[in-house]
Scaffold this motif. Structure first.
Motif, PDB file in Angstrom:
ATOM      1  N   HIS A 109       0.834  -1.204   0.000  1.00 42.97           N
ATOM      2  CA  HIS A 109       0.000   0.000   0.000  1.00 42.97           C
ATOM      3  C   HIS A 109       0.872   1.259   0.000  1.00 42.97           C
ATOM      4  O   HIS A 109       0.535   2.249  -0.666  1.00 42.97           O
ATOM      5  CB  HIS A 109      -0.944   0.000   1.200  1.00 42.97           C
ATOM      6  N   PHE A 110       1.965   1.235   0.735  1.00 46.86           N
ATOM      7  CA  PHE A 110       2.899   2.358   0.736  1.00 46.86           C
ATOM      8  C   PHE A 110       3.369   2.652  -0.692  1.00 46.86           C
ATOM      9  O   PHE A 110       3.418   3.810  -1.126  1.00 46.86           O
ATOM     10  CB  PHE A 110       4.089   2.030   1.632  1.00 46.86           C
ATOM     11  N   GLU A 111       3.696   1.612  -1.419  1.00 45.67           N
ATOM     12  CA  GLU A 111       4.164   1.795  -2.796  1.00 45.67           C
ATOM     13  C   GLU A 111       3.035   2.288  -3.701  1.00 45.67           C
ATOM     14  O   GLU A 111       3.286   3.043  -4.659  1.00 45.67           O
ATOM     15  CB  GLU A 111       4.758   0.491  -3.309  1.00 45.67           C
ATOM     16  N   ARG A 112       1.809   1.890  -3.405  1.00 45.31           N
ATOM     17  CA  ARG A 112       0.672   2.396  -4.178  1.00 45.31           C
ATOM     18  C   ARG A 112       0.525   3.900  -3.979  1.00 45.31           C
ATOM     19  O   ARG A 112       0.365   4.650  -4.950  1.00 45.31           O
ATOM     20  CB  ARG A 112      -0.612   1.679  -3.759  1.00 45.31           C
ATOM     21  N   VAL A 113       0.568   4.345  -2.712  1.00 42.19           N
ATOM     22  CA  VAL A 113       0.473   5.776  -2.424  1.00 42.19           C
ATOM     23  C   VAL A 113       1.636   6.526  -3.067  1.00 42.19           C
ATOM     24  O   VAL A 113       1.449   7.574  -3.707  1.00 42.19           O
ATOM     25  CB  VAL A 113       0.433   6.011  -0.896  1.00 42.19           C
ATOM     26  N   SER A 114       2.840   5.994  -2.917  1.00 40.45           N
ATOM     27  CA  SER A 114       4.027   6.612  -3.520  1.00 40.45           C
ATOM     28  C   SER A 114       3.879   6.713  -5.036  1.00 40.45           C
ATOM     29  O   SER A 114       4.283   7.716  -5.642  1.00 40.45           O
ATOM     30  CB  SER A 114       5.282   5.802  -3.188  1.00 40.45           C
ATOM     31  N   GLY A 115       3.286   5.689  -5.632  1.00 39.86           N
ATOM     32  CA  GLY A 115       3.109   5.689  -7.074  1.00 39.86           C
ATOM     33  C   GLY A 115       2.237   6.840  -7.551  1.00 39.86           C
ATOM     34  O   GLY A 115       2.554   7.506  -8.550  1.00 39.86           O
ATOM     35  N   PHE A 116       1.128   7.067  -6.847  1.00 39.29           N
ATOM     36  CA  PHE A 116       0.254   8.198  -7.191  1.00 39.29           C
ATOM     37  C   PHE A 116       1.037   9.511  -7.142  1.00 39.29           C
ATOM     38  O   PHE A 116       0.949  10.340  -8.054  1.00 39.29           O
ATOM     39  CB  PHE A 116      -0.928   8.264  -6.220  1.00 39.29           C
ATOM     40  N   ASP A 151       4.346  10.053  -7.111  1.00 37.42           N
ATOM     41  CA  ASP A 151       5.461  10.118  -8.067  1.00 37.42           C
ATOM     42  C   ASP A 151       4.967  10.396  -9.486  1.00 37.42           C
ATOM     43  O   ASP A 151       5.599  11.156 -10.232  1.00 37.42           O
ATOM     44  CB  ASP A 151       6.257   8.815  -8.035  1.00 37.42           C
ATOM     45  N   ARG A 152       3.847   9.785  -9.856  1.00 38.98           N
ATOM     46  CA  ARG A 152       3.323  10.038 -11.196  1.00 38.98           C
ATOM     47  C   ARG A 152       2.834  11.478 -11.340  1.00 38.98           C
ATOM     48  O   ARG A 152       2.985  12.098 -12.395  1.00 38.98           O
ATOM     49  CB  ARG A 152       2.208   9.042 -11.531  1.00 38.98           C
ATOM     50  N   ALA A 153       2.242  12.011 -10.275  1.00 34.65           N
ATOM     51  CA  ALA A 153       1.812  13.411 -10.313  1.00 34.65           C
ATOM     52  C   ALA A 153       3.014  14.342 -10.453  1.00 34.65           C
ATOM     53  O   ALA A 153       2.992  15.291 -11.256  1.00 34.65           O
ATOM     54  CB  ALA A 153       1.020  13.745  -9.049  1.00 34.65           C
ATOM     55  N   LYS A 154       4.048  14.064  -9.700  1.00 34.86           N
ATOM     56  CA  LYS A 154       5.261  14.889  -9.807  1.00 34.86           C
ATOM     57  C   LYS A 154       5.890  14.738 -11.186  1.00 34.86           C
ATOM     58  O   LYS A 154       6.373  15.719 -11.774  1.00 34.86           O
ATOM     59  CB  LYS A 154       6.250  14.501  -8.713  1.00 34.86           C
ATOM     60  N   GLY A 155       5.878  13.538 -11.723  1.00 29.80           N
ATOM     61  CA  GLY A 155       6.429  13.307 -13.047  1.00 29.80           C
ATOM     62  C   GLY A 155       5.673  14.043 -14.131  1.00 29.80           C
ATOM     63  O   GLY A 155       6.242  14.369 -15.187  1.00 29.80           O
ATOM     64  N   PRO A 193       4.166  19.185  -5.172  1.00 27.06           N
ATOM     65  CA  PRO A 193       3.511  19.249  -3.855  1.00 27.06           C
ATOM     66  C   PRO A 193       3.987  20.452  -3.059  1.00 27.06           C
ATOM     67  O   PRO A 193       5.178  20.781  -3.062  1.00 27.06           O
ATOM     68  CB  PRO A 193       3.931  17.935  -3.188  1.00 27.06           C
ATOM     69  N   LEU A 194       3.045  21.100  -2.381  1.00 28.28           N
ATOM     70  CA  LEU A 194       3.412  22.235  -1.532  1.00 28.28           C
ATOM     71  C   LEU A 194       4.035  21.766  -0.229  1.00 28.28           C
ATOM     72  O   LEU A 194       4.864  22.465   0.357  1.00 28.28           O
ATOM     73  CB  LEU A 194       2.167  23.083  -1.238  1.00 28.28           C
ATOM     74  N   ILE A 195       3.623  20.605   0.235  1.00 23.32           N
ATOM     75  CA  ILE A 195       4.239  19.960   1.406  1.00 23.32           C
ATOM     76  C   ILE A 195       4.313  18.463   1.139  1.00 23.32           C
ATOM     77  O   ILE A 195       3.566  17.934   0.309  1.00 23.32           O
ATOM     78  CB  ILE A 195       3.451  20.213   2.719  1.00 23.32           C
ATOM     79  N   GLY A 196       5.203  17.787   1.831  1.00 20.13           N
ATOM     80  CA  GLY A 196       5.308  16.338   1.705  1.00 20.13           C
ATOM     81  C   GLY A 196       5.807  15.930   0.342  1.00 20.13           C
ATOM     82  O   GLY A 196       6.734  16.506  -0.218  1.00 20.13           O
ATOM     83  N   GLY A 197       5.174  14.881  -0.169  1.00 24.75           N
ATOM     84  CA  GLY A 197       5.539  14.407  -1.493  1.00 24.75           C
ATOM     85  C   GLY A 197       6.401  13.172  -1.496  1.00 24.75           C
ATOM     86  O   GLY A 197       6.875  12.748  -2.552  1.00 24.75           O
ATOM     87  N   GLY A 198       6.608  12.557  -0.321  1.00 25.32           N
ATOM     88  CA  GLY A 198       7.436  11.369  -0.285  1.00 25.32           C
ATOM     89  C   GLY A 198       7.521  10.770   1.100  1.00 25.32           C
ATOM     90  O   GLY A 198       6.845  11.209   2.040  1.00 25.32           O
ATOM     91  N   PRO A 199       8.353   9.764   1.272  1.00 21.18           N
ATOM     92  CA  PRO A 199       8.515   9.113   2.578  1.00 21.18           C
ATOM     93  C   PRO A 199       9.055  10.073   3.622  1.00 21.18           C
ATOM     94  O   PRO A 199       9.716  11.066   3.304  1.00 21.18           O
ATOM     95  CB  PRO A 199       9.533   8.001   2.284  1.00 21.18           C
ATOM     96  N   ASN A 200       8.776   9.752   4.866  1.00 21.99           N
ATOM     97  CA  ASN A 200       9.360  10.493   5.983  1.00 21.99           C
ATOM     98  C   ASN A 200      10.741   9.905   6.247  1.00 21.99           C
ATOM     99  O   ASN A 200      10.868   8.846   6.857  1.00 21.99           O
ATOM    100  CB  ASN A 200       8.471  10.376   7.222  1.00 21.99           C
ATOM    101  N   THR A 241      -3.589  18.968 -12.294  1.00 26.45           N
ATOM    102  CA  THR A 241      -4.083  18.986 -13.670  1.00 26.45           C
ATOM    103  C   THR A 241      -5.494  18.401 -13.735  1.00 26.45           C
ATOM    104  O   THR A 241      -5.730  17.292 -13.237  1.00 26.45           O
ATOM    105  CB  THR A 241      -3.152  18.165 -14.570  1.00 26.45           C
ATOM    106  N   PRO A 242      -6.445  19.142 -14.318  1.00 24.25           N
ATOM    107  CA  PRO A 242      -7.815  18.609 -14.430  1.00 24.25           C
ATOM    108  C   PRO A 242      -7.820  17.240 -15.107  1.00 24.25           C
ATOM    109  O   PRO A 242      -7.140  17.020 -16.110  1.00 24.25           O
ATOM    110  CB  PRO A 242      -8.518  19.666 -15.298  1.00 24.25           C
ATOM    111  N   GLY A 243      -8.562  16.320 -14.539  1.00 21.36           N
ATOM    112  CA  GLY A 243      -8.673  14.982 -15.095  1.00 21.36           C
ATOM    113  C   GLY A 243      -7.560  14.038 -14.698  1.00 21.36           C
ATOM    114  O   GLY A 243      -7.612  12.852 -15.031  1.00 21.36           O
ATOM    115  N   SER A 244      -6.552  14.521 -13.960  1.00 19.80           N
ATOM    116  CA  SER A 244      -5.431  13.672 -13.565  1.00 19.80           C
ATOM    117  C   SER A 244      -5.869  12.661 -12.512  1.00 19.80           C
ATOM    118  O   SER A 244      -6.813  12.886 -11.752  1.00 19.80           O
ATOM    119  CB  SER A 244      -4.274  14.511 -13.028  1.00 19.80           C
ATOM    120  N   GLU A 245      -5.167  11.542 -12.438  1.00 21.31           N
ATOM    121  CA  GLU A 245      -5.569  10.476 -11.521  1.00 21.31           C
ATOM    122  C   GLU A 245      -5.479  10.913 -10.063  1.00 21.31           C
ATOM    123  O   GLU A 245      -6.260  10.444  -9.224  1.00 21.31           O
ATOM    124  CB  GLU A 245      -4.726   9.218 -11.751  1.00 21.31           C
TER     125      GLU A 245
END
Length: 490
Positions: free
Chosen positions: A333-340, A342-346, A351-358, A375-379
């Motif tokens: 599940h951690f990798e699933r959240v990270s995937g979302f 990372d793809r948004a950043k890509g 991200p204004l805050i966070g964006g990765g593991p602690n 982005t409108p329509g982004s996952e």
């Protein structure tokens, strides 16, 4: 056969027909706190599910004839024992699923007891007044439907499980419960509690295992007469397809992508603090308002205040009273959240805050994250992440706020923050959601109807709605005394 978890003995076998039953294979329960193995758990499948359903079907013949008062007494006894064991239940579930120990102690486990008490009391008051049709008396009754299969998720396993188990038992159904493989341990403790309460053998059964094995077998079993599931849309589709040949009524609660709407006339501090609360349980809450929609005139002010508050969130070991949020449930599940994220950043979203593991904590701890104007329509904006990831957007007026709120395939919940009572009524009426909070969040009562629209689920549970689901509702029509069924004198 038993594991010692935080000083509490937990039997790792199934509970079938009032007995502990092992399996040839096992699966590992891994704690999200430190990714260490807690125990090897008996892994059930087709055989164990069939044993449990057969036992439940046999027990149903007498359980359905047990009077409402007697069934209620059993449920109250279970609640008594839960209340006496809140600490043991709390420490085991925290170790097993990584949610805050303080929350388990103060709210979640007391709610488990409340689930049993509420439905016990509601059962004894359940009534539909008779009504007259051309001199014929109509009587509504609630007949137990049979064996109920219950499959629940890992984010609050015992509380969410008993929210379905309690009304099913109260209604006169027998239960086969498949707990989540990522957090199965308190289900075993519940089995012990039901035995101590004297619940007859076969009335409540627990089969542990993987969804693709135990869950699938339960979903397609021909003797199961009700299926209640909380989880993901893809799994719900699989369950529905498996149950379809048997025409089994379904109750699905499938999560959401809920809007959190902030108007300029709101109580500003309340809105910011309530929005911060959407990070609760490390974002692993189906009801969370993950799409924060803020009126343009206060957008910058809100964003600044939100970020300042979010930076004070204390992330750490959930057993520590000082922690505000803990880890994600599992490595997958951690990798699933990270995937979302990372793809948004890509795709260019920052991200204004966070964006990765602690990095300070390592393991499965993911920092609270906020994306502005995705982005409108982004996952990241459309799909349920189920982690500490929020999106912030702005709107010009009420009409646009409603349109943005409804721009989703989900329809579970919504939050509206406004100082205008008339606007609250208008927006609440226009938003597509099964539950709308105005100037509050997570105010819940078991009398309420709960469920979602669209991809957020099928059906409603809570109060009488639960009995409508777990029972076959019967209407009996009685001709006037001394008259035949066709209206003529005898």
């Amino acid at each position: 056969m038993k594991a010692l978890v935080e000083g509490v003995e937990v039997d790792v076998r199934h509970w079938i027909d009032g007995k502990r039953v092992g399996s040839a294979t096992t699966f590992s329960s891994i704690s999200p706190i430190d990714e260490q193995k807690i125990a090897d758990i008996a892994a059930g499948g087709e055989s164990e599910i069939d044993q449990a359903v057969t036992a439940a079907q046999a027990a149903f013949q007498s359980w359905k004839k047990t009077s409402p008062a007697e069934r209620a007494a059993y449920l109250h006894k279970i609640a008594d024992i839960v209340e006496a064991r809140v600490e043991a239940l709390a420490v085991v579930e925290t170790r097993d699923n990584g949610s805050l120990l303080r929350s388990h102690r103060r709210g979640v486990m007391p709610r488990v007891a409340m689930n049993f008490r509420f439905f016990a009391d509601w059962l004894t008051q359940l009534d539909h007044p008779d009504f007259d049709v051309r001199g014929h008396r109509n009587h509504i009754s609630y007949d137990p439907s049979g064996v109920a299969g219950i499959i629940t998720p890992w984010n609050a396993p015992l509380m969410l499980g008993t929210w379905r188990i309690a009304p099913a038992l109260a209604a006169g159904c027998t239960v086969v419960y498949k707990p989540p493989e990522w957090a199965p341990l308190t289900a075993s403790l519940l089995a012990d509690i039901t035995a101590e309460a004297g619940l007859p053998a076969g009335v409540f059964n627990v089969v542990q295992g993987m969804g693709r094995e135990a869950g699938a077998a339960l979903s397609r079993h021909p003797k199961v007469r009700r299926l209640s599931f909380t989880g993901s849309v893809p799994t719900a589709r699989t369950i529905a397809a498996a149950a379809a040949p048997n025409l089994v009524p379904l109750s699905f609660e499938l999560g959401g992508k809920s809007p959190f709407i902030v108007f300029a006339d709101c109580d500003f501090d309340l809105a910011v603090n309530t929005a911060i609360g959407q990070y609760d349980n490390a974002g692993q809450v189906c009801l969370a308002g993950t799409r924060i929609l803020v009126e343009e005139s206060i957008r910058d002010k809100f964003q600044e205040a939100f970020i300042a508050k979010a930076k004070n969130i204390r992330q750490g070991d959930p057993r520590d009273e000082a922690s505000d949020i803990g880890p994600q449930i599992s490595r997958a599940h951690f990798e699933r959240v990270s995937g979302f994220v990372d793809r948004a950043k890509g795709a260019g979203m920052k991200p204004l805050i966070g964006g990765g593991p602690n990095e300070d904590l390592g393991g499965l701890y993911f920092r609270p994250t906020l994306f502005a104007d995705p982005t409108p329509g982004s996952e990241i904006l459309r799909d349920e992440v189920f982690g500490p990831v929020l999106c912030l957007q702005s709107f010009k007026d009420e009409a646009q706020a409603i349109a943005m709120a409804n721009d989703t395939e989900y329809g579970l919940a919504a939050v509206v923050m406004t100082g205008d009572p008339a606007r609250a009524e208008r927006v609440t009426g226009a938003v597509n959601a099964g539950l709308v909070w105005n100037n509050c969040f997570f105010v819940r009562d078991l009398r309420q109807a709960f469920g979602g629209n669209g991809k957020s689920g099928i059906g409603r549970e809570g109060g009488t709605w639960s009995f409508d689901f777990y029972c076959d509702v019967k209407n009996s029509v009685y001709a006037p005394h001394g008259w035949s069924q066709v209206g003529g004198k005898v």
